[in-house]
Design a protein around this motif. Structure first.
Motif, short mmCIF file in Angstrom:
data_model
loop_
_atom_site.label_atom_id
_atom_site.label_comp_id
_atom_site.label_asym_id
_atom_site.label_seq_id
_atom_site.Cartn_x
_atom_site.Cartn_y
_atom_site.Cartn_z
N VAL A 1 0.86 -1.17 0.00
CA VAL A 1 0.00 0.00 0.00
C VAL A 1 0.90 1.23 0.00
O VAL A 1 1.83 1.33 0.80
N ASP A 2 0.64 2.15 -0.94
CA ASP A 2 1.44 3.36 -1.05
C ASP A 2 0.71 4.49 -0.33
O ASP A 2 -0.40 4.86 -0.73
N VAL A 3 1.30 5.01 0.74
CA VAL A 3 0.68 6.07 1.52
C VAL A 3 1.60 7.28 1.48
O VAL A 3 2.80 7.17 1.67
N GLU A 4 1.00 8.43 1.22
CA GLU A 4 1.76 9.67 1.15
C GLU A 4 1.28 10.60 2.25
O GLU A 4 0.09 10.84 2.40
N VAL A 5 2.20 11.14 3.02
CA VAL A 5 1.85 12.05 4.10
C VAL A 5 2.48 13.40 3.80
O VAL A 5 3.63 13.47 3.41
N GLY A 6 1.72 14.44 3.97
CA GLY A 6 2.25 15.77 3.74
C GLY A 6 1.23 16.62 3.02
O GLY A 6 0.10 16.20 2.75
N PRO A 7 1.62 17.84 2.67
CA PRO A 7 0.67 18.73 1.99
C PRO A 7 0.36 18.20 0.59
O PRO A 7 1.19 17.55 -0.04
#
Length: 156
Positions: A38-44
């Motif tokens: 699972v590709d999760v991106e955190v940030g603006p």
């Protein structure tokens, strides 16, 4: 059923690919499966995502005009604007007799030799033709002749 799969998995006589398939089936039946990435991106969020989201969730036309300090009256059609008026009367004209559309490029015009294009000779000397005469000339002018495309030779 699970016992049979486990017997196959530990059997000395079974080939390796059958053992592997039995192990996979037993794990699937037990509710265990291979890891899923699972590709999760955190940030603006990215700028284009913000623009697209604003476009999708945008408001109504009235809200947009209100934010810009405009009213609906600013966009009312002028009384002298001829494009805003309704069509009051129209007349349907039947096709003229003897009218035939120009032949398409795919049809053969072998029965009639092509004529060279004629220069316009309007009476007013401006080089412009009346609409009906221009259409008549267009329909009576054959399409330009085209040479057939060269055929490719295949090495059969």
């Amino acid at each position: 059923m699970a016992k049979e799969l486990l017997k196959i998995a530990v059997s000395e006589d079974a080939p390796d690919n059958v053992k592997l398939a039995a192990i996979r089936d037993a794990l699937d039946r037990a509710g265990l499966s291979a890891k899923t990435a699972v590709d999760v991106e955190v940030g603006p969020s990215k700028g284009f995502e913000q623009v697209l989201e604003a476009m999708v969730t945008g408001g109504s036309r009235a809200e947009s005009r209100a934010r810009r300090g405009l009213t609906d009256d600013d966009f009312a059609p002028n009384s002298d604007d001829w494009t805003a008026s309704e069509i009051l009367d129209a007349q349907i004209v039947d096709d003229e007799e003897g009218y035939s559309p120009a032949p398409s490029l795919g049809t053969s015009t072998a029965h009639e030799p092509p004529r060279p294009p004629q220069p316009p000779d309007p009476a007013n000397g401006s080089g412009l033709l009346p609409f009906e005469e221009a259409l008549d000339r267009l329909h009576n002018t054959p399409p330009p002749t085209q040479q057939p495309a060269p055929r490719r030779r295949t090495g059969h």
